[in-house]
Write a protein that holds these residues in place. Structure first.
Motif, PDB file in Angstrom:
ATOM      1  N   ARG A 126      -4.312  -4.321  -7.692  1.00 30.88           N
ATOM      2  CA  ARG A 126      -3.712  -5.359  -8.554  1.00 30.88           C
ATOM      3  C   ARG A 126      -2.365  -4.891  -9.117  1.00 30.88           C
ATOM      4  NH1 ARG A 126      -3.482  -9.429  -7.865  1.00 30.88           N
ATOM      5  NH2 ARG A 126      -3.361 -10.258  -9.959  1.00 30.88           N
ATOM      6  N   ALA A 127      -2.275  -3.635  -9.531  1.00 32.21           N
ATOM      7  CA  ALA A 127      -1.016  -3.104 -10.075  1.00 32.21           C
ATOM      8  C   ALA A 127       0.084  -3.134  -9.014  1.00 32.21           C
ATOM      9  CB  ALA A 127      -1.213  -1.678 -10.595  1.00 32.21           C
ATOM     10  N   VAL A 128      -0.272  -2.797  -7.784  1.00 35.38           N
ATOM     11  CA  VAL A 128       0.699  -2.826  -6.679  1.00 35.38           C
ATOM     12  C   VAL A 128       1.129  -4.263  -6.411  1.00 35.38           C
ATOM     13  CG1 VAL A 128       0.964  -2.451  -4.188  1.00 35.38           C
ATOM     14  CG2 VAL A 128      -0.038  -0.657  -5.622  1.00 35.38           C
ATOM     15  N   GLN A 129       0.183  -5.186  -6.365  1.00 35.80           N
ATOM     16  CA  GLN A 129       0.515  -6.586  -6.124  1.00 35.80           C
ATOM     17  C   GLN A 129       1.425  -7.143  -7.221  1.00 35.80           C
ATOM     18  OE1 GLN A 129      -3.491  -8.077  -5.782  1.00 35.80           O
ATOM     19  NE2 GLN A 129      -3.482  -7.921  -3.551  1.00 35.80           N
ATOM     20  N   LEU A 130       1.259  -6.639  -8.436  1.00 35.80           N
ATOM     21  CA  LEU A 130       2.111  -7.069  -9.555  1.00 35.80           C
ATOM     22  C   LEU A 130       3.441  -6.298  -9.601  1.00 35.80           C
ATOM     23  CD1 LEU A 130      -0.684  -7.250 -12.278  1.00 35.80           C
ATOM     24  CD2 LEU A 130       0.610  -9.192 -11.371  1.00 35.80           C
ATOM     25  N   ARG A 131       3.579  -5.322  -8.708  1.00 28.95           N
ATOM     26  CA  ARG A 131       4.756  -4.438  -8.673  1.00 28.95           C
ATOM     27  C   ARG A 131       4.997  -3.791 -10.040  1.00 28.95           C
ATOM     28  NH1 ARG A 131       5.985  -8.695  -5.551  1.00 28.95           N
ATOM     29  NH2 ARG A 131       7.442  -9.746  -6.920  1.00 28.95           N
ATOM     30  N   ASP A 132       3.913  -3.300 -10.631  1.00 27.33           N
ATOM     31  CA  ASP A 132       3.953  -2.674 -11.950  1.00 27.33           C
ATOM     32  C   ASP A 132       3.973  -1.149 -11.767  1.00 27.33           C
ATOM     33  OD1 ASP A 132       3.390  -1.583 -14.486  1.00 27.33           O
ATOM     34  OD2 ASP A 132       2.192  -3.320 -15.059  1.00 27.33           O
ATOM     35  N   SER A 133       5.166  -0.566 -11.795  1.00 28.97           N
ATOM     36  CA  SER A 133       5.333   0.869 -11.560  1.00 28.97           C
ATOM     37  C   SER A 133       4.607   1.718 -12.594  1.00 28.97           C
ATOM     38  CB  SER A 133       6.823   1.254 -11.567  1.00 28.97           C
ATOM     39  OG  SER A 133       7.483   0.647 -10.502  1.00 28.97           O
ATOM     40  N   GLU A 134       4.728   1.349 -13.861  1.00 29.27           N
ATOM     41  CA  GLU A 134       4.112   2.150 -14.919  1.00 29.27           C
ATOM     42  C   GLU A 134       2.591   2.174 -14.782  1.00 29.27           C
ATOM     43  OE1 GLU A 134       4.199   2.672 -19.781  1.00 29.27           O
ATOM     44  OE2 GLU A 134       4.981   0.829 -18.902  1.00 29.27           O
ATOM     45  N   ALA A 157      -4.022  -0.412  -1.403  1.00 28.27           N
ATOM     46  CA  ALA A 157      -2.834  -0.462  -2.271  1.00 28.27           C
ATOM     47  C   ALA A 157      -1.607   0.024  -1.506  1.00 28.27           C
ATOM     48  CB  ALA A 157      -3.070   0.387  -3.516  1.00 28.27           C
ATOM     49  N   ARG A 158      -1.777   1.088  -0.723  1.00 25.32           N
ATOM     50  CA  ARG A 158      -0.661   1.602   0.089  1.00 25.32           C
ATOM     51  C   ARG A 158      -0.192   0.538   1.092  1.00 25.32           C
ATOM     52  NH1 ARG A 158       0.437   6.937   0.913  1.00 25.32           N
ATOM     53  NH2 ARG A 158      -1.711   7.507   0.378  1.00 25.32           N
ATOM     54  N   ASP A 159      -1.146  -0.158   1.726  1.00 24.01           N
ATOM     55  CA  ASP A 159      -0.794  -1.206   2.687  1.00 24.01           C
ATOM     56  C   ASP A 159       0.007  -2.322   2.013  1.00 24.01           C
ATOM     57  OD1 ASP A 159      -2.243   0.102   4.727  1.00 24.01           O
ATOM     58  OD2 ASP A 159      -4.080  -1.009   4.247  1.00 24.01           O
ATOM     59  N   TYR A 160      -0.461  -2.754   0.843  1.00 28.53           N
ATOM     60  CA  TYR A 160       0.250  -3.825   0.129  1.00 28.53           C
ATOM     61  C   TYR A 160       1.652  -3.372  -0.259  1.00 28.53           C
ATOM     62  CZ  TYR A 160      -3.906  -6.793  -0.263  1.00 28.53           C
ATOM     63  OH  TYR A 160      -4.986  -7.607   0.014  1.00 28.53           O
ATOM     64  N   ALA A 161       1.789  -2.135  -0.706  1.00 24.21           N
ATOM     65  CA  ALA A 161       3.105  -1.611  -1.102  1.00 24.21           C
ATOM     66  C   ALA A 161       4.034  -1.499   0.109  1.00 24.21           C
ATOM     67  CB  ALA A 161       2.956  -0.253  -1.780  1.00 24.21           C
ATOM     68  N   THR A 162       3.486  -1.106   1.248  1.00 22.08           N
ATOM     69  CA  THR A 162       4.282  -0.964   2.470  1.00 22.08           C
ATOM     70  C   THR A 162       4.747  -2.325   2.984  1.00 22.08           C
ATOM     71  OG1 THR A 162       3.034   1.016   3.067  1.00 22.08           O
ATOM     72  CG2 THR A 162       4.254  -0.062   4.836  1.00 22.08           C
ATOM     73  N   ARG A 163       3.901  -3.328   2.900  1.00 18.67           N
ATOM     74  CA  ARG A 163       4.232  -4.670   3.405  1.00 18.67           C
ATOM     75  C   ARG A 163       5.211  -5.433   2.523  1.00 18.67           C
ATOM     76  NH1 ARG A 163      -0.512  -7.721   6.234  1.00 18.67           N
ATOM     77  NH2 ARG A 163      -1.136  -6.135   7.720  1.00 18.67           N
ATOM     78  N   ASP A 164       5.245  -5.109   1.227  1.00 19.83           N
ATOM     79  CA  ASP A 164       6.100  -5.828   0.276  1.00 19.83           C
ATOM     80  C   ASP A 164       7.443  -5.112   0.149  1.00 19.83           C
ATOM     81  OD1 ASP A 164       7.314  -7.174  -1.810  1.00 19.83           O
ATOM     82  OD2 ASP A 164       5.596  -7.040  -3.165  1.00 19.83           O
ATOM     83  N   ARG A 165       8.469  -5.683   0.734  1.00 15.97           N
ATOM     84  CA  ARG A 165       9.793  -5.044   0.706  1.00 15.97           C
ATOM     85  C   ARG A 165      10.323  -4.891  -0.718  1.00 15.97           C
ATOM     86  NH1 ARG A 165      12.161  -8.564   5.603  1.00 15.97           N
ATOM     87  NH2 ARG A 165      10.789  -7.699   7.183  1.00 15.97           N
ATOM     88  N   ARG A 166       9.816  -5.725  -1.621  1.00 16.72           N
ATOM     89  CA  ARG A 166      10.264  -5.642  -3.014  1.00 16.72           C
ATOM     90  C   ARG A 166       9.528  -4.549  -3.776  1.00 16.72           C
ATOM     91  NH1 ARG A 166       8.668 -11.549  -4.403  1.00 16.72           N
ATOM     92  NH2 ARG A 166       6.951 -10.760  -3.187  1.00 16.72           N
TER      93      ARG A 166
END
Length: 194
Positions: A126-134, A157-166
């Motif tokens: 969920r944190a990755v999907q929200l792009r919440d670094s902290e 989470a790694r997959d979601y972060a890799t797929r989201d260019r943002r």
């Protein structure tokens, strides 16, 4: 024998009433009333659930981003790993709300960082999907598994972060956490000289 059968429904009614009144006191921020229930000898009311949602008092206070009440309930024995009917834990709720202080309080009281909701999502996903670094950094520091897949899409989470260019900064946090886990000597060659 009839008296026994009459006593059981009465006890169930009294417990429901106490549970309802305790959760109402928490919702109303009525510390005096909540403490009255919590101070009863042998009570486990701190972990009672709302019949319709499955929420505990800890869910209620996380939803309103109330660190003071969260600390109080945890001190009184609230279980930080109880899930509501959607499988949401207080830690997942804190993550969704970007309530870092609440997440820290829960993690300090042994909230399971890798527990999943009904879709197999972890707080880290969920944190990755929200792009919440902290929040991502906090969860990783506390042992969140970036490679645990959800059951909805089969992605971690790694997959979601890799797929989201943002989410480059999020992927960077995961890679940084990976590097910190490796022993210092890994990758260095030690010859006969040592």
């Amino acid at each position: 024998m009839v008296m026994c059968s009459l006593a059981i429904p009465h006890a169930a009614t009294a417990q429901f009433s106490s549970s309802y009144n305790f959760l109402k006191a928490v919702k109303d921020r009525d510390g005096t009333e909540a403490t009255k229930f919590l101070n009863q000898p042998g009570t486990v009311i701190v972990n009672t659930r709302d019949v319709s949602t499955g929420e505990t008092a800890l869910h209620i206070v996380m939803a309103r981003r109330d660190a003071t009440w969260a600390g109080f309930l945890l001190q009184k024995g609230a279980n930080p790993n109880l899930r509501d009917k959607q499988g949401t834990t207080p830690l997942m709720l804190a993550t969704q709300l970007r309530f870092v202080e609440g997440a820290k309080i829960l993690l300090a009281k042994n909230a399971d960082v890798n527990q999943t909701n009904n879709q197999g999502e972890t707080a880290l996903i969920r944190a990755v999907q929200l792009r919440d670094s902290e929040m991502t950094r906090l969860l990783l520091k506390n042992g969140a598994d970036p490679d645990r897949p959800d059951t909805l899409a089969g992605l971690s989470a790694r997959d979601y972060a890799t797929r989201d260019r943002r989410a480059a900064s999020i992927l960077n946090e995961i890679e940084k956490a990976d590097a910190e886990k490796k022993p210092e000597s890994e990758g260095r060659f030690f010859g006969p000289e040592g």
